[in-house]
Design a protein around this motif. Structure first.
Motif, PDB file in Angstrom:
ATOM      1  N   LYS A 103      41.819  48.833  41.422  1.00  0.00           N
ATOM      2  CA  LYS A 103      42.021  48.310  40.042  1.00  0.00           C
ATOM      3  C   LYS A 103      41.225  46.861  40.161  1.00  0.00           C
ATOM      4  CE  LYS A 103      46.541  50.403  39.016  1.00  0.00           C
ATOM      5  NZ  LYS A 103      47.970  50.097  38.759  1.00  0.00           N
ATOM      6  N   SER A 104      40.820  46.408  38.838  1.00  0.00           N
ATOM      7  CA  SER A 104      40.454  45.046  38.823  1.00  0.00           C
ATOM      8  C   SER A 104      41.040  44.284  37.721  1.00  0.00           C
ATOM      9  CB  SER A 104      38.657  45.257  38.575  1.00  0.00           C
ATOM     10  OG  SER A 104      38.185  44.272  38.204  1.00  0.00           O
ATOM     11  N   ARG A 105      40.975  42.849  38.025  1.00  0.00           N
ATOM     12  CA  ARG A 105      41.590  42.110  36.877  1.00  0.00           C
ATOM     13  C   ARG A 105      40.516  41.096  36.507  1.00  0.00           C
ATOM     14  NH1 ARG A 105      47.728  40.910  38.916  1.00  0.00           N
ATOM     15  NH2 ARG A 105      46.462  39.982  40.729  1.00  0.00           N
ATOM     16  N   ALA A 106      40.805  40.335  35.481  1.00  0.00           N
ATOM     17  CA  ALA A 106      39.669  39.361  35.184  1.00  0.00           C
ATOM     18  C   ALA A 106      40.594  38.473  34.301  1.00  0.00           C
ATOM     19  CB  ALA A 106      38.597  39.836  34.135  1.00  0.00           C
ATOM     20  N   PHE A 107      40.300  37.040  34.320  1.00  0.00           N
ATOM     21  CA  PHE A 107      41.069  35.983  33.474  1.00  0.00           C
ATOM     22  C   PHE A 107      39.871  34.973  33.102  1.00  0.00           C
ATOM     23  CE2 PHE A 107      43.678  37.598  36.806  1.00  0.00           C
ATOM     24  CZ  PHE A 107      44.908  37.860  36.140  1.00  0.00           C
ATOM     25  N   ALA A 108      40.064  34.474  31.916  1.00  0.00           N
ATOM     26  CA  ALA A 108      39.492  33.421  31.301  1.00  0.00           C
ATOM     27  C   ALA A 108      40.250  32.395  30.707  1.00  0.00           C
ATOM     28  CB  ALA A 108      38.351  34.024  30.086  1.00  0.00           C
ATOM     29  N   GLY A 109      40.206  31.177  30.920  1.00  0.00           N
ATOM     30  CA  GLY A 109      41.098  30.288  30.801  1.00  0.00           C
ATOM     31  C   GLY A 109      42.552  30.469  31.000  1.00  0.00           C
ATOM     32  N   GLY A 110      42.861  31.208  32.138  1.00  0.00           N
ATOM     33  CA  GLY A 110      44.249  31.593  32.442  1.00  0.00           C
ATOM     34  C   GLY A 110      44.852  32.745  31.744  1.00  0.00           C
ATOM     35  N   ARG A 111      43.940  33.260  30.738  1.00  0.00           N
ATOM     36  CA  ARG A 111      44.344  34.573  29.773  1.00  0.00           C
ATOM     37  C   ARG A 111      43.820  35.880  30.643  1.00  0.00           C
ATOM     38  NH1 ARG A 111      47.522  33.497  25.296  1.00  0.00           N
ATOM     39  NH2 ARG A 111      46.840  35.888  24.938  1.00  0.00           N
ATOM     40  N   PRO A 112      44.594  36.785  30.657  1.00  0.00           N
ATOM     41  CA  PRO A 112      43.714  38.001  31.157  1.00  0.00           C
ATOM     42  C   PRO A 112      43.046  38.601  29.911  1.00  0.00           C
ATOM     43  CG  PRO A 112      46.296  38.149  31.322  1.00  0.00           C
ATOM     44  CD  PRO A 112      46.089  36.936  30.449  1.00  0.00           C
ATOM     45  N   VAL A 113      41.793  39.018  30.706  1.00  0.00           N
ATOM     46  CA  VAL A 113      40.678  39.604  29.569  1.00  0.00           C
ATOM     47  C   VAL A 113      40.314  40.664  30.449  1.00  0.00           C
ATOM     48  CG1 VAL A 113      40.109  37.363  28.620  1.00  0.00           C
ATOM     49  CG2 VAL A 113      39.134  38.076  30.606  1.00  0.00           C
ATOM     50  N   THR A 114      39.449  41.566  29.391  1.00  0.00           N
ATOM     51  CA  THR A 114      38.697  42.765  30.231  1.00  0.00           C
ATOM     52  C   THR A 114      37.184  42.352  30.738  1.00  0.00           C
ATOM     53  OG1 THR A 114      37.771  43.351  28.073  1.00  0.00           O
ATOM     54  CG2 THR A 114      39.829  44.156  28.313  1.00  0.00           C
ATOM     55  N   ALA A 115      36.583  43.291  31.510  1.00  0.00           N
ATOM     56  CA  ALA A 115      35.268  43.101  31.798  1.00  0.00           C
ATOM     57  C   ALA A 115      34.556  43.076  30.722  1.00  0.00           C
ATOM     58  CB  ALA A 115      35.045  44.186  32.965  1.00  0.00           C
ATOM     59  N   ALA A 116      34.682  43.964  29.639  1.00  0.00           N
ATOM     60  CA  ALA A 116      33.640  43.880  28.501  1.00  0.00           C
ATOM     61  C   ALA A 116      33.630  42.436  27.883  1.00  0.00           C
ATOM     62  CB  ALA A 116      34.283  45.043  27.610  1.00  0.00           C
ATOM     63  N   PHE A 117      34.980  41.808  28.068  1.00  0.00           N
ATOM     64  CA  PHE A 117      35.097  40.469  27.258  1.00  0.00           C
ATOM     65  C   PHE A 117      34.283  39.561  28.058  1.00  0.00           C
ATOM     66  CE2 PHE A 117      36.888  36.118  27.045  1.00  0.00           C
ATOM     67  CZ  PHE A 117      36.936  35.895  25.762  1.00  0.00           C
TER      68      PHE A 117
END
Length: 356
Positions: A103-117
Protein backbone atom coordinates in the motif's frame (compact mmCIF):
# COMPACT_ATOMS: atom_id res chain seq x y z
CA UNK A 1 11.38 25.66 -5.51
CA UNK A 2 12.37 22.59 -3.48
CA UNK A 3 13.75 23.66 -0.11
CA UNK A 4 14.38 20.33 1.59
CA UNK A 5 14.19 16.63 0.69
CA UNK A 6 14.08 13.82 3.28
CA UNK A 7 14.55 10.18 2.19
CA UNK A 8 14.32 7.16 4.52
CA UNK A 9 14.71 3.46 3.71
CA UNK A 10 14.47 4.15 0.01
CA UNK A 11 16.36 1.55 -2.08
CA UNK A 12 19.88 1.51 -0.58
CA UNK A 13 19.47 4.83 1.23
CA UNK A 14 18.87 4.44 4.95
CA UNK A 15 18.40 8.10 5.78
CA UNK A 16 19.14 11.28 3.86
CA UNK A 17 18.31 14.95 4.37
CA UNK A 18 19.17 17.46 1.68
CA UNK A 19 18.79 21.23 1.94
CA UNK A 20 18.64 23.26 -1.26
CA UNK A 21 19.44 26.91 -1.76
CA UNK A 22 18.48 29.57 -4.30
CA UNK A 23 20.23 29.35 -7.62
CA UNK A 24 21.94 26.25 -9.01
CA UNK A 25 22.36 23.19 -6.77
CA UNK A 26 24.56 20.39 -8.13
CA UNK A 27 24.88 16.79 -6.90
CA UNK A 28 28.06 15.05 -8.01
CA UNK A 29 29.50 11.63 -7.39
CA UNK A 30 30.72 8.46 -8.96
CA UNK A 31 28.49 6.08 -10.81
CA UNK A 32 26.41 4.09 -8.32
CA UNK A 33 26.81 6.64 -5.52
CA UNK A 34 23.00 7.28 -5.43
CA UNK A 35 22.51 10.45 -7.46
CA UNK A 36 19.72 8.89 -9.50
CA UNK A 37 18.00 7.70 -6.29
CA UNK A 38 17.55 11.33 -5.27
CA UNK A 39 15.82 12.00 -8.58
CA UNK A 40 13.73 8.83 -8.20
CA UNK A 41 12.70 9.89 -4.68
CA UNK A 42 11.64 13.30 -5.98
CA UNK A 43 9.69 11.59 -8.77
CA UNK A 44 7.84 9.46 -6.19
CA UNK A 45 7.05 12.61 -4.21
CA UNK A 46 5.52 14.18 -7.32
CA UNK A 47 3.09 11.31 -7.92
CA UNK A 48 5.33 8.67 -9.48
CA UNK A 49 4.40 5.00 -9.25
CA UNK A 50 5.43 3.33 -6.00
CA UNK A 51 6.59 -0.27 -5.57
CA UNK A 52 7.70 -2.45 -2.65
CA UNK A 53 10.96 -2.94 -4.57
CA UNK A 54 11.84 0.59 -3.47
CA UNK A 55 11.77 -0.32 0.25
CA UNK A 56 15.22 -0.88 1.76
CA UNK A 57 15.79 -4.48 2.69
CA UNK A 58 14.57 -5.20 6.22
CA UNK A 59 12.71 -1.92 6.60
CA UNK A 60 8.90 -1.77 7.18
CA UNK A 61 8.42 1.18 4.82
CA UNK A 62 10.06 3.68 2.52
CA UNK A 63 9.46 7.39 3.14
CA UNK A 64 10.05 10.53 1.09
CA UNK A 65 9.20 14.05 2.26
CA UNK A 66 9.74 17.41 0.70
CA UNK A 67 9.21 21.06 1.58
CA UNK A 68 8.38 23.29 -1.38
CA UNK A 69 8.24 27.05 -1.60
CA UNK A 70 4.92 27.73 -3.31
CA UNK A 71 4.84 29.48 -6.67
CA UNK A 72 3.21 32.88 -6.80
CA UNK A 73 -0.20 33.29 -8.40
CA UNK A 74 -3.76 33.27 -7.18
CA UNK A 75 -4.72 30.37 -9.49
CA UNK A 76 -2.50 27.86 -7.66
CA UNK A 77 -3.46 29.19 -4.21
CA UNK A 78 -7.13 28.97 -5.14
CA UNK A 79 -6.66 25.41 -6.33
CA UNK A 80 -5.13 24.45 -2.95
CA UNK A 81 -8.03 26.11 -1.10
CA UNK A 82 -10.58 24.23 -3.19
CA UNK A 83 -8.93 20.98 -2.10
CA UNK A 84 -8.66 22.08 1.57
CA UNK A 85 -4.83 22.08 1.46
CA UNK A 86 -3.20 24.58 3.81
CA UNK A 87 0.29 25.97 3.28
CA UNK A 88 2.28 27.53 6.11
CA UNK A 89 4.29 30.69 5.49
CA UNK A 90 4.26 30.07 1.75
CA UNK A 91 5.66 26.54 2.11
CA UNK A 92 3.98 23.21 1.43
CA UNK A 93 4.99 19.89 2.99
CA UNK A 94 4.44 16.82 0.80
CA UNK A 95 5.03 13.28 2.09
CA UNK A 96 4.87 9.88 0.46
CA UNK A 97 5.41 6.43 1.96
CA UNK A 98 5.31 2.91 0.62
CA UNK A 99 4.42 0.11 3.06
CA UNK A 100 5.76 -3.44 2.97
CA UNK A 101 2.24 -4.77 2.20
CA UNK A 102 2.28 -2.85 -1.08
CA UNK A 103 0.00 0.00 0.00
CA UNK A 104 1.02 3.58 -0.60
CA UNK A 105 0.01 6.74 1.26
CA UNK A 106 0.48 10.40 0.41
CA UNK A 107 -0.01 13.66 2.30
CA UNK A 108 -0.05 17.31 1.30
CA UNK A 109 -0.10 19.96 4.00
CA UNK A 110 -0.80 17.19 6.51
CA UNK A 111 -3.96 16.03 4.71
CA UNK A 112 -4.24 12.63 2.99
CA UNK A 113 -4.24 12.90 -0.80
CA UNK A 114 -3.98 10.56 -3.77
CA UNK A 115 -1.05 9.94 -6.08
CA UNK A 116 -3.18 11.45 -8.85
CA UNK A 117 -3.48 14.63 -6.78
CA UNK A 118 0.31 14.77 -6.46
CA UNK A 119 0.63 14.39 -10.22
CA UNK A 120 -1.66 17.39 -10.55
CA UNK A 121 0.62 19.38 -8.24
CA UNK A 122 3.80 18.27 -10.01
CA UNK A 123 3.80 20.79 -12.90
CA UNK A 124 3.63 23.64 -10.36
CA UNK A 125 6.32 22.34 -8.02
CA UNK A 126 8.94 20.50 -10.03
CA UNK A 127 10.09 19.56 -13.49
CA UNK A 128 12.18 16.41 -13.88
CA UNK A 129 14.27 16.22 -17.02
CA UNK A 130 15.55 12.80 -17.93
CA UNK A 131 16.22 10.58 -20.87
CA UNK A 132 12.61 9.36 -20.93
CA UNK A 133 10.83 11.57 -18.41
CA UNK A 134 9.74 15.19 -18.85
CA UNK A 135 6.64 15.95 -16.84
CA UNK A 136 5.58 19.40 -17.96
CA UNK A 137 5.74 18.71 -21.68
CA UNK A 138 3.07 16.01 -21.26
CA UNK A 139 0.67 18.38 -19.53
CA UNK A 140 -1.67 20.29 -21.95
CA UNK A 141 -1.88 23.27 -19.58
CA UNK A 142 1.89 23.52 -19.41
CA UNK A 143 2.14 23.24 -23.18
CA UNK A 144 -0.22 26.21 -23.56
CA UNK A 145 1.77 28.14 -20.99
CA UNK A 146 5.03 27.55 -22.89
CA UNK A 147 3.44 28.70 -26.14
CA UNK A 148 1.98 31.77 -24.48
CA UNK A 149 5.30 32.73 -22.91
CA UNK A 150 7.23 32.22 -26.11
CA UNK A 151 4.83 34.43 -28.03
CA UNK A 152 4.13 36.92 -25.22
CA UNK A 153 0.43 36.08 -25.57
CA UNK A 154 -2.25 37.03 -23.04
CA UNK A 155 -4.31 33.86 -23.25
CA UNK A 156 -7.52 35.21 -21.68
CA UNK A 157 -7.54 38.24 -23.97
CA UNK A 158 -7.01 36.04 -27.03
CA UNK A 159 -9.71 33.64 -25.85
CA UNK A 160 -12.15 36.53 -25.33
CA UNK A 161 -11.48 37.99 -28.78
CA UNK A 162 -11.72 34.59 -30.43
CA UNK A 163 -15.07 33.90 -28.79
CA UNK A 164 -16.38 37.31 -29.85
CA UNK A 165 -15.23 36.71 -33.44
CA UNK A 166 -16.71 33.19 -33.48
CA UNK A 167 -20.01 34.51 -32.11
CA UNK A 168 -20.16 37.23 -34.79
CA UNK A 169 -19.44 34.69 -37.55
CA UNK A 170 -22.09 32.33 -36.14
CA UNK A 171 -24.67 35.13 -36.09
CA UNK A 172 -23.73 36.09 -39.63
CA UNK A 173 -24.09 32.48 -40.83
CA UNK A 174 -27.41 32.16 -39.02
CA UNK A 175 -28.60 35.38 -40.63
CA UNK A 176 -27.63 34.05 -44.06
CA UNK A 177 -29.48 30.78 -43.46
CA UNK A 178 -32.56 32.54 -42.14
CA UNK A 179 -32.46 35.06 -44.99
CA UNK A 180 -32.55 32.31 -47.61
CA UNK A 181 -35.50 30.65 -45.91
CA UNK A 182 -37.30 33.95 -45.46
CA UNK A 183 -36.76 34.99 -49.07
CA UNK A 184 -38.53 31.80 -50.13
CA UNK A 185 -41.43 32.72 -47.85
CA UNK A 186 -41.57 36.43 -48.69
CA UNK A 187 -44.07 36.05 -51.54
CA UNK A 188 -46.37 33.97 -49.32
CA UNK A 189 -46.13 36.50 -46.48
CA UNK A 190 -46.93 39.38 -48.82
CA UNK A 191 -49.98 37.54 -50.17
CA UNK A 192 -51.20 36.78 -46.63
CA UNK A 193 -50.68 40.34 -45.48
CA UNK A 194 -52.48 41.78 -48.49
CA UNK A 195 -55.40 39.38 -48.05
CA UNK A 196 -55.92 40.26 -44.39
CA UNK A 197 -55.33 43.99 -44.83
CA UNK A 198 -57.66 44.02 -47.82
CA UNK A 199 -60.46 42.52 -45.73
CA UNK A 200 -59.70 44.84 -42.76
CA UNK A 201 -61.54 42.77 -40.14
CA UNK A 202 -62.30 44.51 -36.85
CA UNK A 203 -62.36 42.81 -33.44
CA UNK A 204 -65.89 41.64 -32.64
CA UNK A 205 -67.14 42.40 -36.15
CA UNK A 206 -68.21 38.81 -36.81
CA UNK A 207 -70.46 38.70 -33.72
CA UNK A 208 -72.08 42.01 -34.70
CA UNK A 209 -72.68 40.79 -38.26
CA UNK A 210 -74.13 37.49 -37.05
CA UNK A 211 -76.69 39.39 -34.98
CA UNK A 212 -77.54 41.71 -37.89
CA UNK A 213 -78.01 38.72 -40.19
CA UNK A 214 -80.48 37.12 -37.75
CA UNK A 215 -82.42 40.38 -37.59
CA UNK A 216 -82.57 40.82 -41.38
CA UNK A 217 -83.70 37.22 -41.85
CA UNK A 218 -86.51 37.57 -39.28
CA UNK A 219 -87.87 41.09 -39.85
CA UNK A 220 -91.49 39.91 -40.17
CA UNK A 221 -91.36 37.84 -36.97
CA UNK A 222 -89.65 40.67 -35.08
CA UNK A 223 -92.30 43.18 -36.26
CA UNK A 224 -95.11 40.83 -35.21
CA UNK A 225 -93.73 40.20 -31.74
CA UNK A 226 -92.66 43.81 -31.13
CA UNK A 227 -96.11 45.06 -32.15
CA UNK A 228 -97.85 42.57 -29.89
CA UNK A 229 -95.62 43.54 -26.99
CA UNK A 230 -96.18 47.24 -27.58
CA UNK A 231 -99.94 46.75 -27.75
CA UNK A 232 -99.98 44.66 -24.56
CA UNK A 233 -97.95 47.25 -22.70
CA UNK A 234 -99.54 50.53 -23.73
CA UNK A 235 -101.58 50.59 -26.95
CA UNK A 236 -104.56 48.31 -26.26
CA UNK A 237 -107.56 49.47 -24.15
CA UNK A 238 -106.75 46.72 -21.62
CA UNK A 239 -102.97 47.27 -21.80
CA UNK A 240 -100.68 47.01 -18.82
CA UNK A 241 -100.20 50.78 -18.81
CA UNK A 242 -103.99 51.40 -18.77
CA UNK A 243 -104.59 48.86 -16.00
CA UNK A 244 -101.69 50.26 -13.98
CA UNK A 245 -103.03 53.83 -14.32
CA UNK A 246 -106.43 52.64 -13.11
CA UNK A 247 -104.88 50.85 -10.17
CA UNK A 248 -102.83 53.93 -9.21
CA UNK A 249 -105.97 56.09 -9.33
CA UNK A 250 -107.81 53.74 -6.96
CA UNK A 251 -104.88 53.57 -4.56
CA UNK A 252 -104.59 57.38 -4.54
CA UNK A 253 -108.26 57.53 -3.39
CA UNK A 254 -107.49 54.96 -0.70
CA UNK A 255 -104.45 56.90 0.46
CA UNK A 256 -106.47 60.08 0.89
CA UNK A 257 -108.50 58.19 3.47
CA UNK A 258 -105.74 55.95 4.90
CA UNK A 259 -102.33 57.60 4.80
CA UNK A 260 -100.63 54.28 5.50
CA UNK A 261 -101.33 53.22 1.89
CA UNK A 262 -99.18 55.99 0.38
CA UNK A 263 -96.24 53.58 0.37
CA UNK A 264 -98.05 51.47 -2.23
CA UNK A 265 -98.06 54.41 -4.60
CA UNK A 266 -94.28 54.78 -4.28
CA UNK A 267 -93.89 51.07 -5.06
CA UNK A 268 -96.01 51.15 -8.22
CA UNK A 269 -94.82 54.42 -9.80
CA UNK A 270 -91.38 52.97 -10.89
CA UNK A 271 -93.32 50.21 -12.65
CA UNK A 272 -95.30 52.82 -14.52
CA UNK A 273 -92.08 54.58 -15.57
CA UNK A 274 -90.56 51.27 -16.70
CA UNK A 275 -93.61 50.42 -18.82
CA UNK A 276 -93.48 53.85 -20.44
CA UNK A 277 -89.76 53.50 -21.18
CA UNK A 278 -90.12 50.01 -22.69
CA UNK A 279 -93.08 51.14 -24.75
CA UNK A 280 -91.05 54.05 -26.11
CA UNK A 281 -88.15 51.75 -27.03
CA UNK A 282 -90.48 49.28 -28.75
CA UNK A 283 -92.08 52.09 -30.78
CA UNK A 284 -88.63 53.25 -31.89
CA UNK A 285 -87.54 49.65 -32.63
CA UNK A 286 -90.61 49.03 -34.79
CA UNK A 287 -89.80 52.16 -36.74
CA UNK A 288 -86.26 50.91 -37.48
CA UNK A 289 -87.27 47.43 -38.65
CA UNK A 290 -87.18 47.20 -42.42
CA UNK A 291 -86.55 44.33 -44.80
CA UNK A 292 -83.36 45.06 -46.83
CA UNK A 293 -82.34 42.20 -49.17
CA UNK A 294 -79.33 44.17 -50.40
CA UNK A 295 -77.98 44.68 -46.89
CA UNK A 296 -78.60 41.02 -46.06
CA UNK A 297 -76.57 39.98 -49.10
CA UNK A 298 -73.72 42.29 -48.06
CA UNK A 299 -73.71 40.89 -44.51
CA UNK A 300 -73.69 37.31 -45.81
CA UNK A 301 -70.79 38.11 -48.13
CA UNK A 302 -68.83 39.84 -45.36
CA UNK A 303 -69.33 36.91 -42.97
CA UNK A 304 -68.18 34.47 -45.63
CA UNK A 305 -65.00 36.51 -46.15
CA UNK A 306 -64.29 36.59 -42.40
CA UNK A 307 -64.90 32.83 -42.16
CA UNK A 308 -62.31 32.24 -44.89
CA UNK A 309 -59.77 34.33 -42.99
CA UNK A 310 -60.47 32.44 -39.76
CA UNK A 311 -60.05 29.08 -41.49
CA UNK A 312 -56.62 30.16 -42.76
CA UNK A 313 -55.17 32.31 -40.02
CA UNK A 314 -56.95 31.75 -36.71
CA UNK A 315 -60.13 30.69 -34.96
CA UNK A 316 -61.08 34.28 -34.10
CA UNK A 317 -60.63 37.71 -35.66
CA UNK A 318 -58.20 38.54 -32.83
CA UNK A 319 -56.02 35.57 -33.81
CA UNK A 320 -56.19 36.60 -37.48
CA UNK A 321 -54.95 40.08 -36.53
CA UNK A 322 -52.14 38.55 -34.43
CA UNK A 323 -51.11 36.49 -37.46
CA UNK A 324 -51.06 39.68 -39.55
CA UNK A 325 -48.81 41.38 -36.98
CA UNK A 326 -46.38 38.43 -37.05
CA UNK A 327 -46.18 38.39 -40.85
CA UNK A 328 -45.62 42.14 -40.89
CA UNK A 329 -42.74 41.77 -38.43
CA UNK A 330 -41.15 39.03 -40.56
CA UNK A 331 -41.33 41.17 -43.68
CA UNK A 332 -39.93 44.17 -41.82
CA UNK A 333 -37.04 42.07 -40.51
CA UNK A 334 -36.37 40.79 -44.02
CA UNK A 335 -36.26 44.33 -45.36
CA UNK A 336 -33.72 45.27 -42.65
CA UNK A 337 -31.62 42.10 -43.01
CA UNK A 338 -29.33 43.62 -45.66
CA UNK A 339 -28.32 46.40 -43.29
CA UNK A 340 -27.96 43.93 -40.42
CA UNK A 341 -25.80 41.64 -42.55
CA UNK A 342 -23.50 44.52 -43.49
CA UNK A 343 -23.13 45.47 -39.81
CA UNK A 344 -22.33 41.87 -38.80
CA UNK A 345 -19.84 41.50 -41.64
CA UNK A 346 -17.98 44.62 -40.53
CA UNK A 347 -18.03 43.44 -36.92
CA UNK A 348 -16.67 39.99 -37.86
CA UNK A 349 -13.89 41.54 -39.98
CA UNK A 350 -12.96 43.95 -37.18
CA UNK A 351 -12.81 41.15 -34.60
CA UNK A 352 -10.79 38.96 -36.94
CA UNK A 353 -8.22 41.75 -37.37
CA UNK A 354 -8.04 42.19 -33.59
CA UNK A 355 -7.67 38.44 -33.10
CA UNK A 356 -4.75 38.35 -35.50
Amino acid sequence: MLLELVVENFAVVEKLRLRFHEGLNVLTGETGSGKSLVVDALGLLLGGRGSTDLIRTGAPRAFVGGIFELPSGTHFSGWLEENSITAEDGELLIEREILANGKSRAFAGGRPVTAAFLRGLAPHLGDIHGQHDQQQLFDPGSQLGILDESGSIAREEVRSRFRAWRDAVARLNELDRNEKDKLRLADLWNMQRNEIEGASPAPGEDASLENERRVLKNVAKLQENASAAFEALSDAPESAAANLRAALKRIEELARIDANLKALLETLRPAQIAIDDVSHELRHYLGSLEADPGRLEHVESRLALIDRLKKKYGATIEEVLEFLAGVTRQLSALENSAQRRAELTLEAERLEQEFR
